[in-house]
Design an enzyme around this catalytic site. Sequence first.
Site, PDB file in Angstrom:
ATOM      1  N   HIS A 451       0.830  -1.203   0.000  1.00 50.27           N
ATOM      2  CA  HIS A 451       0.000   0.000   0.000  1.00 50.27           C
ATOM      3  C   HIS A 451       0.860   1.248   0.000  1.00 50.27           C
ATOM      4  O   HIS A 451       2.023   1.237   0.409  1.00 50.27           O
ATOM      5  CB  HIS A 451      -0.959   0.016   1.199  1.00 50.27           C
ATOM      6  CG  HIS A 451      -0.304   0.370   2.502  1.00 50.27           C
ATOM      7  ND1 HIS A 451      -0.122   1.668   2.924  1.00 50.27           N
ATOM      8  CD2 HIS A 451       0.211  -0.420   3.490  1.00 50.27           C
ATOM      9  CE1 HIS A 451       0.476   1.674   4.111  1.00 50.27           C
ATOM     10  NE2 HIS A 451       0.686   0.420   4.471  1.00 50.27           N
ATOM     11  N   CYS A 452       0.283   2.316  -0.501  1.00 54.37           N
ATOM     12  CA  CYS A 452       0.861   3.646  -0.346  1.00 54.37           C
ATOM     13  C   CYS A 452      -0.208   4.483   0.344  1.00 54.37           C
ATOM     14  O   CYS A 452      -0.680   4.091   1.408  1.00 54.37           O
ATOM     15  CB  CYS A 452       1.303   4.227  -1.689  1.00 54.37           C
ATOM     16  SG  CYS A 452       0.116   4.022  -3.031  1.00 54.37           S
ATOM     17  N   SER A 453      -0.652   5.565  -0.259  1.00 53.26           N
ATOM     18  CA  SER A 453      -1.770   6.297   0.322  1.00 53.26           C
ATOM     19  C   SER A 453      -3.082   5.865  -0.325  1.00 53.26           C
ATOM     20  O   SER A 453      -3.995   5.403   0.345  1.00 53.26           O
ATOM     21  CB  SER A 453      -1.567   7.804   0.149  1.00 53.26           C
ATOM     22  OG  SER A 453      -2.613   8.520   0.773  1.00 53.26           O
ATOM     23  N   THR A 459       2.204   2.038  -5.239  1.00 54.76           N
ATOM     24  CA  THR A 459       1.912   0.607  -5.105  1.00 54.76           C
ATOM     25  C   THR A 459       1.994  -0.079  -6.461  1.00 54.76           C
ATOM     26  O   THR A 459       2.624  -1.138  -6.611  1.00 54.76           O
ATOM     27  CB  THR A 459       0.510   0.416  -4.499  1.00 54.76           C
ATOM     28  OG1 THR A 459       0.508   0.937  -3.164  1.00 54.76           O
ATOM     29  CG2 THR A 459       0.128  -1.051  -4.458  1.00 54.76           C
TER      30      THR A 459
END
Length: 535
Positions: A451-453, A459
Amino acid sequence: MTDSKYTNFDYELSQKILTMLKGGYPAKLKKVLIVTAPLWFKAPFRILRLFVREKLRERVHTVSAPQLGVHVPRASLPRQLGGHLEPDHSAWLEYCRNCYTNNLNTKLDGVIDDYVISNHLPHVKTQNGLIDAEVPCDMTSDRGARLDNGSDIMHISGDPPYTCDPSPLRHTHGYNGEMKAGHINSGDEDDIDLITRGTWSSGEASPGLSDEECGGGGAGEAPGALLARVRALGRRGLAAEYDDIRARPPAGTFHHAKLPSNLAKNRYTDVLCYDHSRVLLSQLDDDPSSDYINANYVDGYKQRNAFICTQGPLPKTFGDFWRMVWEQGSLVVVMTTRTVERGRVKCGQYWPAAPGQRAVHAGFAVSTEAVDVDDDYTVSHLLLTDLRTEQRRRVWHGQYTRWPDYGVPGGGRAAPVLRFLALVRRAQHRARQELGDAWAGHSRGPPIVVHCSAGIGRTGTFLTLDTCTSRLAAEGVADVRGAVERIRQQRAHSIQMPDQYVFCHLALLEYAVMHGYLESADLSGFDEENEEESE
């Protein structure tokens, strides 16, 4: 084996299980899934596994009910196993009648979505590494193996009418889901001499790919050809190629993500997860909306559902996130964002930051045992505990800290990202080895959570690099565009910016140089067009 007891396991049932494994249905299977096996069964099962052929041992697995979604599409699972299939036995009987009366010598060219068959399972043998079928078997407590209250289930999708040869059939189920039928050849151990009875449904097709097809498929480019193409296209040409990919409409629907009960669980209103590849959580207190999390399965190189792509958890979804990690058996979490960037919160602090700290989120306790800090990333060694059962599992958490939002690592440097990618793979390999026989799935282990944001930009870039470098190492070729297109079919809008698409190409060339596939990768003049525009 829901609610089964030791007293249910006798000689008669043993014979039935043996019959299941020897064969009895016109389908060759790759996986036999024994669902919710109790401890009294698992212990002797692990011992008996040592005395059977390796190919058979790799195909008979014990799984928990929530893990079924990793192996079989939810549309092909009956409701009592957490799926959406509504069996219709009368429809199956009508289908069989039509098969008999239409044309005895016509081959069946239908599309098999997935088989769900119980009571008798065929001889287990692969054909060229393709998935022949994936079959869950929930052995109930009435001294028999069954599904759907005793009904044998076969789920077929496609457009009627169907015709088939009622004589003994020989089926192969490849990645495209085609099923062929014909007369058996005597003396072939793969031939089956019984016709199934069961339930037929013409639900939504989801043929999917076998492990062998994932991450490959296209012709790919050798490193030298990739370098020549990148030189010829330049940054502007690659950006135009990305724009062509981005202009395509979504490859699925977002109905569950848009439900009023689920909208608040999405970090961004315009970043939703596909229905067809979403990760389903176990339902809590008969609440249908409790199975939702903004997360999708994404294939890796020769591995279905190798990754789970998700958004940065919100405080209200911390419990859902850890429930997903637990139910999916994940051992590695990759985070490519900081919690706060440019003064904005990008992700909640869903794990304790310092060693010795402990946090509890909706039935799960997370403790940080140790933290390793590098210039480019931070690794936290976590202990995840299911407070209902007191079962524990260690989780490796890697956070890459030098990757800006809507961009690429500073200066376009790929070496630190590639080192981090290798670190992630080593962590997954170690965790998989520590599981031993407790893990019966793909040799690369359970899905890696990334995950990222928003769970699409950084990602998607990380997944593209993993898929392409893995293929380059295995085959000597790679296909960046094809990898991005496939990822976007499972996680909408993955690779968010043209610069990220360009970075994937440059990083792959840097990987090729680092590992000796290229002597050098001279890209002088690659950015000249941009420099001229800026002047």
